[in-house]
Design an enzyme around this catalytic site. Structure first.
Site, short mmCIF file in Angstrom:
data_model
loop_
_atom_site.label_atom_id
_atom_site.label_comp_id
_atom_site.label_asym_id
_atom_site.label_seq_id
_atom_site.Cartn_x
_atom_site.Cartn_y
_atom_site.Cartn_z
N HIS A 1 0.81 -1.21 0.00
CA HIS A 1 0.00 0.00 0.00
C HIS A 1 0.85 1.27 0.00
CE1 HIS A 1 0.26 -0.19 4.56
NE2 HIS A 1 0.35 1.11 4.39
N ASP B 1 0.24 -7.66 1.50
CA ASP B 1 0.65 -6.26 1.64
C ASP B 1 2.17 -6.09 1.65
OD1 ASP B 1 0.19 -3.54 1.81
OD2 ASP B 1 0.16 -3.52 4.00
N SER C 1 4.65 2.56 7.79
CA SER C 1 4.31 1.44 6.92
C SER C 1 5.52 0.93 6.14
CB SER C 1 3.21 1.85 5.94
OG SER C 1 2.02 2.12 6.61
#
Length: 403
Positions: free
Chosen positions: A46, A72, A146
Site C-alpha cells: 500500500h 501487503d 508502513s
C-alpha cells in the site's frame, strides 16, 4: 486477507495548503529497508500502490516494483553505487512477549524527517481470527511507519510493519481498542522474495551473544532503513500531502482463507490422498474444498497432487510447488534442506531408524547437529541419517534430504 488497496481508509491528511512547487511534492510516504546488497528494498504494497513514481530519499528513483497485495508486501530496486547492508531474517521462531524494536519514518512532515525507533513487545503470535501470517505488536504505529522493519534485540528481522486495528472495526464492535498493531511475519516475506527469485540473508543469535541496547541496535539497523516517497499526478499532488498510514485491518469476516504458496518447495507433513494427472489449480482447489486439508505438494514433473492434513516444514524441491493454510504458518519451518528423488549418498551413515516415515526421518535429522543428510527408503520404511556427504549416485526408491 482482502485486497489491501481497498483497506487504506486510515490515511491522515497533513498540510492541506498546496505549495507553489506542488508538482515535485510526494503525495505519500512510507518506509523501506534493504533485503539484498545489490539494491532491493522491501516495503508494504500500500506504500507504492497507485504511484506514478517511487523515490527512495537520498537514493534515487526506484524501479521494477514486485507486489504481493494479498500479504501487503512489495519489493523495489534502487540504483546503488555502493553495496547496501541487508537486514538478516531471523531463523528462530517468534516468541510471545519478546522485546522488539520498530524502525521507520513516521509523521516526517510534522516531526523531524529523520529515522525514528520505537520499542515494544510481541503481544500475540497471530492477527485477527488467528491469521498467523501476522504477529501483533505493541510498538506504536503512525503514518509513515508502513513498510518498516520490526527486529529483535539482535537486529534480526521478525516482521514488517503493516497494519493497525481500524477505528471503523472498533466502532462496530463497541470497543475502544488501544495500540493494537500488526506486522507481517518475516517468514511470509521470505517466501515472497523466493517467489521473485531473490534470496534473503538469514541469521540467528550466537550462543554467547547478549541482547543489544536500544542505542546500539539503532546504530546497527538504521543505515539499512530508508524513506519511500510516492509521487502521483499533479492534480492529486495539489490537494494535500499524505503520509502512508498503516493499512487498517478489515473486520474479521474478511480474513482470507487462500493457501500460502511456496514455489520450489515440498511441504513436509502427513499425506492422506494423492491425485494423479491434475493441474496445480485443480490441486489447490481440491484442498480448499476439503475440510481436513491443511497443505499440498504439487509435483510439476509428474502432475501429481499430494493432500496433507498437517505441515511442519518446507524443504527445497525444484520440481514442486507447496501451499499451506495461513493458520499453519506460525509452526512451519522454512528449512535449508533440499529434496531429491531417486538419489542417494553412499557412506556417512551414523543412525538407522526402522519402521519410520519421511516426516520422522526429516524431523530427526533437523534436530541433530551432526546430521548433514538423510536417505529414506519408503518400501522398507527405513531412515538413514548421515554425518558426512559423499558423492551422489542414482538409486531407485530412495528419497534424499540434504542440508
Amino acid at each position: 486477507m482482502a485486497n489491501w488497496s481497498r483497506a487504506l481508509c486510515a490515511f491522515i491528511l497533513v498540510c492541506g495548503v498546496a505549495s507553489n512547487s506542488w508538482a515535485d511534492d510526494p503525495v505519500s510516504s512510507g518506509t523501506g529497508f534493504a533485503v539484498t546488497a545489490d539494491g532491493w528494498l522491501m516495503t508494504n504494497a500500500h506504500v507504492v500502490h497507485g504511484c506514478e513514481r517511487v523515490e527512495v530519499k537520498g537514493k534515487g528513483v526506484a524501479a521494477d516494483p514486485r507486489v504481493d497485495e494479498t500479504n501487503d508486501l512489495a519489493l523495489i530496486r534502487i540504483p546503488s553505487a555502493e553495496s547496501l547492508t541487508p537486514i538478516a531474517f531471523r531463523k528462530a521462531p517468534v516468541r510471545l512477549g519478546e522485546d522488539i524494536v520498530a524502525i521507520g519514518y513516521p509523521l516526517a512532515d510534522i516531526l523531524s524527517d529523520s529515522v525514528k525507533i520505537t520499542t515494544g513487545n510481541v503481544n500475540a503470535l497471530a492477527g485477527l481470527r488467528n491469521d498467523t501470517r501476522y504477529i501483533q505488536i505493541s510498538t506504536p504505529i503512525q503514518p509513515g511507519n508502513s513498510g518498516g522493519p520490526v527486529v529483535d534485540r539482535d537486529g534480526l528481522l521478525l516482521g514488517i510493519t503493516t497494519a493497525t486495528f481500524s477505528k471503523k472495526t472498533a466502532d462496530e464492535i463497541g470497543i475502544t481498542a488501544q495500540n493494537i498493531n500488526f506486522a507481517v511475519r518475516a517468514s511470509v516475506a521470505d517466501l515472497f522474495m523466493q517467489s521473485q527469485s531473490l534470496t534473503a540473508s538469514s541469521g540467528q543469535r550466537a550462543p554467547d551473544a547478549q541482547p543489544m541496547a536500544t542505542a546500539d541496535l539503532s546504530e546497527k539497523i538504521t543505515p539499512s532503513v530508508f524513506q519511500v516517497l510516492c509521487y502521483g499526478k499533479p492534480e492529486v499532488q495539489a490537494s494535500a500531502k499524505v503520509e502512508s498510514a498503516p493499512a487498517s485491518l478489515p473486520t474479521p469476516a474478511h480474513v482470507s482463507t487462500e493457501l500460502v504458496n511456496a514455489r520450489g518447495y515440498d511441504a513436509i507433513g502427513f499425506d492422506y490422498r494423492m491425485l494423479k494427472d491434475v493441474s496445480y489449480s485443480e490441486c489447490n482447489a481440491t484442498c480448499a474444498d476439503d475440510g481436513q486439508c491443511r497443505a499440498i505438494t504439487y509435483n510439476t514433473k509428474h502432475r501429481a497432487c499430494f493432500l496433507k492434513n498437517n505441515v511442519v516444514a518446507l524443504i527445497r524441491n525444484s520440481d514442486a510447488v507447496a501451499a499451506y493454510a495461513p493458520s499453519m504458518a506460525a509452526g512451519v519451518i522454512v528449512s535449508d534442506f533440499t529434496s531429491y528423488s531417486g538419489v542417494d549418498l553412499p557412506g556417512g551413515d551414523y543412525k538407522r531408524i526402522r519402521k519410520s516415515n519421511y516426516l520422522e526421518c526429516f524431523t530427526t535429522c533437523i534436530s541433530e547437529n551432526q546430521c548433514k543428510a538423510f536417505s529414506y527408503i519408503p518400501k522398507k520404511s527405513e531412515c538413514w541419517l548421515k554425518s558426512s556427504i559423499g558423492k551422489p549416485r542414482a538409486a531407485n526408491g530412495v528419497e534424499l534430504g540434504l542440508k
